[in-house]
Write a protein that holds these residues in place. Structure first.
Motif, short mmCIF file in Angstrom:
data_model
loop_
_atom_site.label_atom_id
_atom_site.label_comp_id
_atom_site.label_asym_id
_atom_site.label_seq_id
_atom_site.Cartn_x
_atom_site.Cartn_y
_atom_site.Cartn_z
N SER A 258 80.99 51.42 -21.97
CA SER A 258 81.31 52.51 -22.88
C SER A 258 81.00 53.85 -22.23
O SER A 258 81.97 55.01 -22.72
N MET A 259 80.27 54.03 -21.42
CA MET A 259 79.89 55.08 -20.62
C MET A 259 81.41 55.53 -19.68
O MET A 259 81.90 56.67 -19.65
N ALA A 260 81.83 54.42 -19.17
CA ALA A 260 83.04 54.70 -18.32
C ALA A 260 84.17 54.86 -18.98
O ALA A 260 85.03 55.81 -18.71
N THR A 261 84.32 54.27 -20.42
CA THR A 261 85.34 54.70 -21.26
C THR A 261 85.29 56.02 -21.81
O THR A 261 86.10 56.83 -21.84
N ALA A 262 83.97 56.42 -22.14
CA ALA A 262 83.88 57.73 -22.70
C ALA A 262 84.05 58.95 -21.61
O ALA A 262 84.36 59.97 -21.79
N THR A 263 83.71 58.63 -20.31
CA THR A 263 84.03 59.26 -19.30
C THR A 263 85.30 59.72 -19.13
O THR A 263 85.86 60.86 -18.75
N LEU A 264 86.18 58.67 -19.12
CA LEU A 264 87.33 58.95 -18.68
C LEU A 264 88.45 59.21 -19.62
O LEU A 264 89.62 59.58 -19.68
N ARG A 265 88.05 59.18 -20.97
CA ARG A 265 88.75 59.51 -22.31
C ARG A 265 89.17 60.80 -22.43
O ARG A 265 90.44 60.94 -22.45
N PRO A 266 88.35 62.00 -21.98
CA PRO A 266 88.87 63.37 -22.04
C PRO A 266 90.14 63.40 -20.91
O PRO A 266 90.88 64.34 -21.24
N TYR A 267 90.08 62.82 -19.75
CA TYR A 267 90.99 62.80 -18.80
C TYR A 267 92.41 62.41 -19.28
O TYR A 267 93.40 62.85 -19.13
N GLU A 268 92.31 61.44 -20.35
CA GLU A 268 93.78 60.97 -21.05
C GLU A 268 94.40 62.03 -21.89
O GLU A 268 95.52 61.86 -22.58
N PHE A 269 93.58 63.21 -22.46
CA PHE A 269 94.24 64.12 -23.19
C PHE A 269 95.17 65.13 -22.50
O PHE A 269 95.91 65.45 -23.15
N PHE A 270 95.08 64.91 -21.07
CA PHE A 270 95.76 65.94 -20.45
C PHE A 270 96.62 64.99 -19.29
O PHE A 270 96.18 64.00 -19.06
N GLN A 271 97.66 65.78 -18.92
CA GLN A 271 98.70 64.99 -17.92
C GLN A 271 98.84 66.17 -16.61
O GLN A 271 99.50 67.30 -17.15
N ALA A 272 98.40 65.74 -15.60
CA ALA A 272 98.60 66.57 -14.46
C ALA A 272 98.71 65.79 -13.10
O ALA A 272 98.33 64.45 -13.13
N ASP A 273 98.88 66.30 -12.11
CA ASP A 273 99.15 65.66 -10.73
C ASP A 273 97.80 66.06 -9.99
O ASP A 273 97.20 65.12 -9.30
N ILE A 274 97.32 67.14 -9.81
CA ILE A 274 96.29 67.48 -9.18
C ILE A 274 95.34 68.69 -9.77
O ILE A 274 95.80 69.15 -10.85
N MET A 275 94.10 68.64 -9.66
CA MET A 275 93.13 69.23 -10.44
C MET A 275 92.40 70.02 -9.23
O MET A 275 91.87 69.59 -8.27
N ILE A 276 91.99 71.32 -9.42
CA ILE A 276 91.46 72.30 -8.69
C ILE A 276 90.16 72.59 -9.11
O ILE A 276 90.16 73.16 -10.39
N SER A 277 89.06 72.26 -8.80
CA SER A 277 87.68 72.51 -9.43
C SER A 277 86.57 73.19 -8.24
O SER A 277 86.97 73.23 -7.18
N SER A 278 85.76 73.77 -8.68
CA SER A 278 84.78 74.34 -8.06
C SER A 278 83.86 73.23 -7.11
O SER A 278 83.77 72.24 -7.42
N ALA A 279 82.83 73.73 -6.27
CA ALA A 279 82.45 72.55 -5.39
C ALA A 279 81.34 72.12 -5.99
O ALA A 279 81.12 70.60 -5.55
#
Length: 390
Positions: A49-70
């Motif tokens: 359930s942790m794995a599903t809950a962690t990945l779920r918000p990524y399913e709300f968006f569609q992108a190829d690349i993500m840029i984040s802070s270090a």
């Protein structure tokens, strides 16, 4: 069962007869194996359930690349990213579009129960970055202080969620402002919040006045069709002047977030140890049962050994007992595990469920560790002299 074992081992099922000779001990042994299975099932269910809950918000968006802070190990963690890096990324000929993603936690204080929403601020003019299930409603967010709520959020009744429509909106107070929910989407409670909420980037900034439009939490990029994502990622590392940024494919970002939650966050480590403890409990229980059974029938084993039977017979008898305990103990453990996970899922709205893969892994693990316990329990018989066993 007796006939099946007789067919499988090609002899009288001695192990089955020895186990069932004392039915009280046999039932207690099965209960112990079932209890160990339940421990493993519950811990594996929570980890899944942790794995599903962690990945779920990524399913709300569609992108190829993500840029984040270090320091952005998770979607809701890390410092902000300057929007200027998105403009530099757009200079790459294969980058078709970019947008900023704002993330924050928004409380909704209700009379019966407070709800915490993981809130995403997005540009409503960039519908292409949203999943098809959400993109049709993104135009609603062009109005200030309008939100789209998670209809599966903990604390939000299904009746109230089903009634949210543009014709029957739901207004509520949060962060000193009044938001109006015009529609819903399927999300679900997670470990970091009770549910999710989508608002426009301008509404998000009004909820969090200390934040700046020039510094979103993440930058999402979409590439032109047919472009090799890894190639563009490598080019962006040299094109963007800030070398500390984490430039990853969107899929890699999701998997890194999952690994972080499972291996570096305390909850993930605790659940992993819980699985290990369940396995050890089952191993000890089966070993104790088989060791006691070997001790109780030591004279019989000595007689077999004096008659010329080798260690293979003793091993097959104890392996037979281990298989009986593993298989018959697994069945009630599976039933109880399904019931507990189902109940926990309804109470917490976490994606807790028994999967065929989980059941198969636990079954094979139960049989394997039962046989391992049996092998350990027969060590005394292998080297002993028949006269010493009487």
């Amino acid at each position: 069962m007796r006939r099946l074992l007789q067919w499988a081992f090609g002899r009288i099922p001695i192990g089955w007869l020895q186990l069932t000779h004392k039915r009280g001990r046999f039932m207690a042994a099965l209960a112990g194996v079932a209890f160990a299975n339940v421990l493993v099932f519950v811990q594996l269910g929570i980890m899944n359930s942790m794995a599903t809950a962690t990945l779920r918000p990524y399913e709300f968006f569609q992108a190829d690349i993500m840029i984040s802070s270090a320091d952005a190990n998770a979607l809701s963690e890390g410092a902000n990213v300057a929007r200027q890096w998105m403009l530099q990324a757009l200079a790459d000929p294969d980058v078709a579009a970019g947008t900023g993603l704002f993330v924050g936690n928004t409380p909704w204080d209700r009379e019966d129960r407070d709800i915490s929403f993981t809130t995403f601020g997005i540009d409503p003019g960039q519908a292409g970055f949203l999943s098809p299930a959400i993109s049709d409603d993104v135009a609603l967010l062009q109005v200030q202080d309008v939100a789209i709520l998670d209809r599966m959020a903990r604390g939000l009744s299904r009746e109230d969620a089903a009634a949210i429509r543009p014709q029957t909106p739901l207004s509520f107070e949060t962060q000193g402002r009044t938001l109006t929910a015009l529609d819903t989407f399927a999300g679900g409670g997670g470990f970091g919040g009770d549910g999710y909420m989508l608002v426009s980037d301008q509404t998000f900034l009004s909820l969090f006045p200390a934040r700046s439009s020039a510094a979103p939490d993440h930058i999402l990029l979409k590439l032109r069709a047919g472009t090799e994502v890894d190639t563009v990622v490598a080019r962006l590392h040299s094109l963007i002047s800030d070398e500390t940024l984490r430039i990853r494919t969107y899929a890699e970002a999701a998997q890194e977030d999952l690994r972080y939650q499972q291996t570096r966050r305390p909850t993930g480590v605790i659940f992993g140890f819980g699985v290990l403890i369940g396995v050890l409990v089952g191993l000890v229980i089966v070993y104790q049962v088989l060791s006691a059974d070997v001790a109780d029938h030591m004279r019989e084993y000595a007689t077999f050994k004096a008659m010329g039977y080798g260690p293979s017979l003793f091993m097959s008898i104890v392996v037979e007992e281990a298989l009986v305990l593993g298989v018959l103990g697994f069945v009630p453990g599976l039933a109880v595990g399904i019931g507990i996970l189902t109940l926990m899922g309804k109470v917490t709205t976490l994606p807790l469920a028994m999967t065929p893969v989980m059941a198969g892994i636990v079954f094979l693990g139960t049989v394997f560790f039962s046989i391992l316990s049996g092998v350990i329990a027969t060590r005394r018989l292998a080297a002993a002299d028949p006269a010493d066993l009487f």
